[in-house]
Design a protein around this motif. Structure first.
Motif, short mmCIF file in Angstrom:
data_model
loop_
_atom_site.label_atom_id
_atom_site.label_comp_id
_atom_site.label_asym_id
_atom_site.label_seq_id
_atom_site.Cartn_x
_atom_site.Cartn_y
_atom_site.Cartn_z
N ILE B 87 0.91 -1.20 -0.09
CA ILE B 87 -0.02 0.19 0.04
C ILE B 87 0.86 1.25 0.08
CG2 ILE B 87 -1.88 1.34 1.17
CD1 ILE B 87 -2.55 -1.53 2.56
N LYS B 88 1.91 1.28 0.88
CA LYS B 88 2.68 2.55 1.14
C LYS B 88 3.83 2.59 -0.01
CE LYS B 88 4.79 5.39 4.35
NZ LYS B 88 5.81 5.48 5.14
N TYR B 89 4.29 1.49 -0.14
CA TYR B 89 5.62 1.38 -1.27
C TYR B 89 5.06 0.74 -2.52
CZ TYR B 89 8.14 2.79 2.65
OH TYR B 89 8.43 3.57 3.54
N TYR B 90 3.63 0.67 -2.96
CA TYR B 90 3.45 0.21 -4.35
C TYR B 90 4.12 -1.02 -4.84
CZ TYR B 90 2.47 5.29 -4.12
OH TYR B 90 1.97 6.65 -3.62
N ALA B 91 4.33 -1.95 -3.85
CA ALA B 91 5.11 -2.84 -4.24
C ALA B 91 4.41 -3.79 -5.26
CB ALA B 91 5.79 -3.68 -3.16
N ASP B 92 4.90 -5.03 -5.86
CA ASP B 92 4.12 -5.89 -6.38
C ASP B 92 3.85 -6.82 -5.45
OD1 ASP B 92 4.09 -7.40 -9.44
OD2 ASP B 92 3.79 -8.56 -7.63
N GLN B 93 2.33 -7.19 -5.38
CA GLN B 93 1.72 -7.70 -4.37
C GLN B 93 2.13 -9.19 -4.33
OE1 GLN B 93 -2.32 -6.27 -4.51
NE2 GLN B 93 -1.66 -4.04 -4.25
N VAL B 94 2.23 -9.58 -5.56
CA VAL B 94 2.58 -11.24 -5.46
C VAL B 94 3.97 -11.35 -4.99
CG1 VAL B 94 3.04 -12.97 -7.09
CG2 VAL B 94 0.80 -11.78 -7.42
N VAL B 95 4.97 -10.39 -5.27
CA VAL B 95 6.30 -10.58 -4.72
C VAL B 95 6.54 -10.27 -3.33
CG1 VAL B 95 8.41 -9.27 -5.05
CG2 VAL B 95 6.94 -9.67 -7.23
N SER B 96 5.78 -9.43 -2.94
CA SER B 96 5.49 -8.88 -1.53
C SER B 96 5.16 -10.29 -0.70
CB SER B 96 4.81 -7.80 -0.94
OG SER B 96 4.42 -7.94 0.16
N GLY B 97 4.13 -10.81 -1.15
CA GLY B 97 3.41 -11.96 -0.37
C GLY B 97 4.17 -13.16 -0.46
N THR B 98 5.08 -13.45 -1.45
CA THR B 98 6.05 -14.43 -1.72
C THR B 98 7.19 -14.29 -0.73
OG1 THR B 98 5.49 -14.63 -4.27
CG2 THR B 98 7.47 -15.84 -3.24
N ALA B 99 7.58 -13.12 -0.71
CA ALA B 99 8.62 -12.89 0.26
C ALA B 99 8.09 -13.01 1.73
CB ALA B 99 9.07 -11.47 0.10
N ILE B 100 6.90 -12.70 2.03
CA ILE B 100 6.41 -13.25 3.21
C ILE B 100 6.31 -14.50 3.62
CG2 ILE B 100 4.50 -12.64 4.94
CD1 ILE B 100 4.45 -10.04 3.82
N ASN B 101 6.21 -15.23 2.61
CA ASN B 101 5.70 -16.69 2.85
C ASN B 101 7.15 -17.27 3.10
OD1 ASN B 101 3.11 -16.74 2.37
ND2 ASN B 101 3.12 -17.14 0.01
N LEU B 102 8.10 -16.96 2.28
CA LEU B 102 9.51 -17.55 2.69
C LEU B 102 9.74 -17.01 4.02
CD1 LEU B 102 11.01 -16.61 -0.95
CD2 LEU B 102 10.44 -18.85 0.13
N LEU B 103 9.78 -15.86 4.33
CA LEU B 103 10.04 -15.37 5.72
C LEU B 103 9.42 -16.18 6.87
CD1 LEU B 103 11.19 -12.95 7.42
CD2 LEU B 103 9.09 -11.85 7.39
N ALA B 104 8.35 -16.44 6.38
CA ALA B 104 7.68 -17.44 7.53
C ALA B 104 8.09 -18.76 7.72
CB ALA B 104 6.14 -17.44 7.18
N VAL B 105 8.55 -19.09 6.80
CA VAL B 105 9.11 -20.54 6.81
C VAL B 105 10.37 -20.50 7.55
CG1 VAL B 105 10.16 -22.50 5.40
CG2 VAL B 105 8.10 -21.52 4.62
N GLY B 106 11.35 -19.52 7.04
CA GLY B 106 12.59 -19.32 7.62
C GLY B 106 12.32 -19.05 9.30
N PHE B 107 11.69 -18.07 9.47
CA PHE B 107 11.42 -17.45 10.88
C PHE B 107 10.70 -18.42 11.77
CE2 PHE B 107 8.15 -15.86 14.05
CZ PHE B 107 9.16 -15.11 14.66
N THR B 108 9.84 -19.68 11.54
CA THR B 108 9.33 -20.58 12.17
C THR B 108 10.42 -21.72 12.58
OG1 THR B 108 8.22 -21.50 10.42
CG2 THR B 108 7.07 -20.19 11.56
N GLU B 109 11.06 -22.03 11.57
CA GLU B 109 11.97 -23.00 11.54
C GLU B 109 13.05 -22.60 12.64
OE1 GLU B 109 13.98 -24.32 7.86
OE2 GLU B 109 12.02 -25.15 7.46
N PHE B 110 13.75 -21.30 12.57
CA PHE B 110 14.65 -20.81 13.43
C PHE B 110 14.18 -20.49 14.58
CE2 PHE B 110 16.36 -17.02 15.37
CZ PHE B 110 17.88 -17.35 15.26
N MET B 111 13.06 -20.34 14.88
CA MET B 111 12.51 -20.27 16.12
C MET B 111 12.08 -21.40 17.00
SD MET B 111 12.75 -17.16 16.71
CE MET B 111 11.88 -16.50 18.07
#
Ligand SMILES: Nc1ncnc2c1ncn2[C@@H]1O[C@H](COP(=O)(O)OP(=O)(O)OP(=O)(O)O)[C@@H](O)[C@H]1O
Ligand SMILES: [Mg+2]
Lengths: 511, 297
Positions: B87-111
């Motif tokens: 919304i604020k940075y007009y990012a491509d929403q699919v790219v942003s969503g994918t990044a968050i999906n990858l982040l979630a995998v890494g984050f939960t594994e790490f934690m």
């Protein structure tokens, strides 16, 4: 007509001082001063791209000016956003519809100022209020219709109701009449007078000079971003206003030789079609258009013209009947096939059907013929740019930039891009629907001359227009459509406004 | 066979409701986000992170209810990232969503490793109670579906939310704050996505398992489309998808062999493709879905 007595001393409702707005290197508004008096109808005139919409968008809080000051009722204000403008009492009907296609009329009108009961939407009450409002101002709408299924004319009415619903003191109408029928325009005129009598103030942008003289108290002319003059409307003439706008003399009527019709190019036989609601909208329509003639279709908006044209251009499948172009049966064919058969189309809704707004002018220039812009299967930008340049210089598109997004052209200039593209394709049959909608007098003169010379070059032209003037000026034969049928055919030179008007209302007077 | 039939039917219904719950919550999240005009394929990641959050907060507090709040908290943070980017940075929403999906995998594994020192799964944590035969989350999901429908179609807020997903400029000219509404839609999808995650880790189970969202976020998106971006449609679609998943269980129970479970797992996607192609009714996305709104100034 425009002269009215002011019983009260003139009070200034709004004052603009030195308003300047730049888009990159383009100065859209150049130190504009403007004063709007309480209770007046003030017309804003100017060529396409002169900066009228920009100025009004600044007033409505959509754009922030780079320089200049705004005084509302004597107090300086910075109008930050539309909400702020609405709160001040400013309402605006935008040049391009701000309607949500999948919402109903009532939802569109009340959006942002909804009718609620216990914090829930009360659509029954909303519907009632919309009906009341529409009756009070004589703007007929059905609150339950979805926007996507009503005509452009009706959509325009919804837009006007939207502003009235918000109880604006100052009503800005950006080309509200461009799509209305003459009857509706007259009706709108009455509404405007009524509103003013009730203490409202109106700024109206229009390219129709007759209207201006008829309705407005004062007129401000803008040319290329600069204010040229503010005048009392009384005592002005159309020719004088046109000269002020364009900066040269404009010829307001079209000179043309009698037509020399040749072979039949378009033949429509017993055509029937339904509208979006499944109701039969085109009923047993048959006619021909020959090479070298202009056939005009006159009619009140919503009498089946849109559906007829949609059938001819491949956007809608007829339920029965045939359409033949150059002897080739194209009934129910795709728009591509029909275009390939030699049909050009200037569509009614330029933003929805004519252009891809997020494409550049060059990319839009190639639309519909993109294969012609390819070399061994690869798109050639150079060819697109060349075509765009041809359109821009041939049709005076301003600013002359092929790399501009269609979105950021003014409404009239968007129209010129479409007209240019279609004319330069050299179609055997040109279907022109409201080809001069939203164009300034200079551009209208230009396009009319172009259509006539296309005719003289042996093209067949089918012209649909709600403007009787336009039809009478251009058409060699006039077909009148009423309730889906062609009820009369009148030779162009015999037509009169009254006669056509009667026929369009379903009367049977000899025109 | 006849004796067992009642049992099998009951098992089937229970299995269907259990399979439906996380899908429904996530699909509702998708509805809010996309109705406001923001495509949210981050739901998968939001769900995974939410599942972890639920387990973590339940673990440290000993209360499943705190766990539930934790899931919402984590879901909103993940969605918040997506909201700011798109919304604020007009990012491509699919790219942003994918990044968050990858982040979630890494984050939960790490934690998982960091906190519990083990890979694979967390220790058992307090889980949400059953009400009658069914878990609390199942009821919550269906109640929220109705609440969502009412909010979207019967309140001014819902009308405004939908308007910014259809024609943001028009909404803007009526004084509706497009950005605010879009944030609301995306953050709500964080709340619902977080709840969907909680239903996995502390609803249906009582532990967090690595990668436990297992594509359910994407199935939920398919259900959202299948349900025509409507909360009640999402109920129908997720029930259908839930049923097709539990069919494999039932067929095993009934001793029917020869149909691989993958076939049933495939069904939701096939159905979605069919509806997208217009074979099973028509489903049209909000007109401005996925298009960043920019103001000209
Ligand atoms: N958002 C924008 N970005 C860049 N240029 C713009 C933008 N909006 C308008 N312009 C340019 O500013 C100029 C003034 O446009 P504006 O829309 O105000 O014209 P107008 O007088 O309303 O014309 P018309 O009668 O054709 O509607 C035009 O040259 C137009 O291309
Ligand atoms: Mg304009």
């Amino acid at each position: 007509m425009g002269l009215r007595s002011h019983p009260l001393p003139i009070t200034m409702l709004l004052k603009l001082e030195g308003i300047t707005k730049r888009f990159g290197s383009l100065v859209a508004n150049d130190h504009i001063d403007l004063e709007i008096r309480q209770g007046e109808i003030h017309a804003l005139l100017g060529e396409n791209g002169a900066g009228k919409s920009t100025l009004m968008n600044i007033l409505y809080g959509l754009y922030t000016p780079d320089e200049g000051r705004i005084f509302w009722k004597g107090k300086e204000v910075k109008i930050r956003n539309p909400r702020h403008a609405i709160d001040l009492g400013i309402g605006m009907v935008h040049q391009h519809f701000m309607l949500i296609p999948v919402f109903t009329v009532a939802e569109n009108i009340t959006l942002g100022k909804e009718v609620t009961r216990n914090r829930f939407l009360d659509m029954n009450e909303a519907r009632k209020r919309v009906e009341e409002l529409s009756q009070r101002f004589g703007l007929e709408v059905n609150p339950d219709d979805r926007i996507e299924s009503i005509s452009v004319g009706q959509q325009q009415r919804v837009e006007i109701l939207k502003a009235l619903y918000r109880g604006a003191e100052l009503l800005i109408l950006d080309e509200p009449t461009a799509v209305l029928t003459p009857q509706e325009v007259e009706e709108l005129g009455k509404i405007m007078k009524r509103l003013v009598a009730q203490g409202h103030t109106i700024i109206i942008i229009t390219h129709k000079l007759k209207e201006v003289l008829h309705l407005a108290d004062r007129v401000t002319v803008i040319r290329r971003g600069k204010k040229i003059a503010t005048l009392d409307a009384a005592g002005q003439t159309e020719a004088e206003l046109a000269r002020l706008m364009v900066g040269r003399d404009v010829i307001l009527t079209v000179d043309k030789e009698p037509a020399k019709p040749g072979k039949v190019v378009l033949e429509v036989k017993n055509l029937h079609a339904k509208n979006d609601r499944g109701v039969e909208a085109v009923r047993d329509v048959s006619f021909t258009v020959r090479a070298g003639e202009i056939v005009g279709i006159a009619g009140v908006d919503g009498n089946g013209q849109s559906e007829l044209i949609a059938c001819l251009t491949g956007l809608r499948k007829p339920t029965s009947g045939t359409v033949t172009v150059n002897g080739q049966d194209v009934t129910g064919q795709s728009p591509r096939r029909i275009r390939d058969a030699g049909v050009g189309h200037i569509p009614e809704d330029r933003q929805k059907r004519g252009l891809v707004l997020n494409f550049t002018v060059a990319e839009n220039a190639a639309l519909g013929d993109h294969r012609a812009f390819a070399r061994r299967g690869w798109l050639s930008y150079q060819r697109m740019v060349d075509k765009a340049k041809e359109i821009i210089s041939g049709f005076d598109v301003r600013p002359p930039r092929h790399d501009y997004l269609a979105r950021s052209l003014s409404g009239g200039n968007q129209q010129k891009v479409i007209v240019g593209r279609e004319i330069l394709r050299n179609p055997d049959l040109m279907i022109a629907v409201q080809p001069t909608r939203g164009l300034d007098v200079g551009a209208i003169e230009f396009i009319h001359r172009n259509l006539v010379s296309e005719r003289d070059a042996g093209r067949a032209i089918l012209l649909v227009s709600l403007e009787l003037d336009e039809i009478m000026n251009l058409a060699d034969r006039i077909l009148v459509m009423y309730k889906g049928q062609i009820v009369a055919e009148v030779p162009g030179h015999e037509a009169t406004e009254e006669g056509l008007g009667l026929l369009m209302m379903g009367g049977s007077a000899s025109a | 066979m006849t004796v067992a039939f009642g049992t099998i039917l009951l098992t089937f219904i229970m299995a269907t409701l259990r399979a439906t719950t996380p899908l429904l919550l996530a699909a509702l999240g998708g509805v809010f986000s996309e109705r406001a005009g923001v495509v949210n394929i981050a739901l998968e990641g939001i769900m995974l992170a939410g599942a972890w959050g639920a387990a973590y907060f339940s673990f440290i507090s000993g209360s499943a209810w705190i766990g539930l709040l934790g899931a919402v908290f984590i879901g909103v943070i993940m969605a918040g990232l997506h909201a700011v980017a798109s919304i604020k940075y007009y990012a491509d929403q699919v790219v942003s969503g994918t990044a968050i999906n990858l982040l979630a995998v890494g984050f939960t594994e790490f934690m998982l490793n960091r906190i519990w020192g083990q890979a694979g799964s967390s220790p058992e944590v307090a889980s949400l109670p059953n009400i009658g035969p069914l878990n609390f989350m199942i009821y919550l999901a269906f109640i929220l579906a109705i609440v969502s429908w009412v909010a979207l179609y019967r309140t001014p807020w819902g009308l405004r939310l939908r308007s910014v997903g259809e024609h943001p400029l028009a909404a803007d000219t009526l004084g509706i704050d497009v950005f605010k509404m879009r944030y609301a839609g995306v953050l709500l999808s964080g709340v619902l996505g977080g709840l969907a995650g909680a239903s996995l880790s502390i609803g249906l189970l009582s532990r967090f398992v690595d990668g436990m969202s297992a594509g359910k976020g994407f199935i939920a998106l398919a259900a959202m489309i299948f349900g025509k971006w409507n909360p009640l449609g999402a109920v129908g679609a997720t029930l259908l998808f839930g049923a097709s998943q539990s069919l494999s269980v039932i067929f095993q129970l009934m001793g029917i062999q020869g149909i691989p479970t993958q076939f049933f797992n495939m069904l939701p996607y096939v159905l979605t493709m069919l509806i997208l192609a217009g074979f099973v009714g028509k489903s049209v996305a909000p007109a401005a879905d996925g298009i960043p709104y920019r103001k000209t100034n």
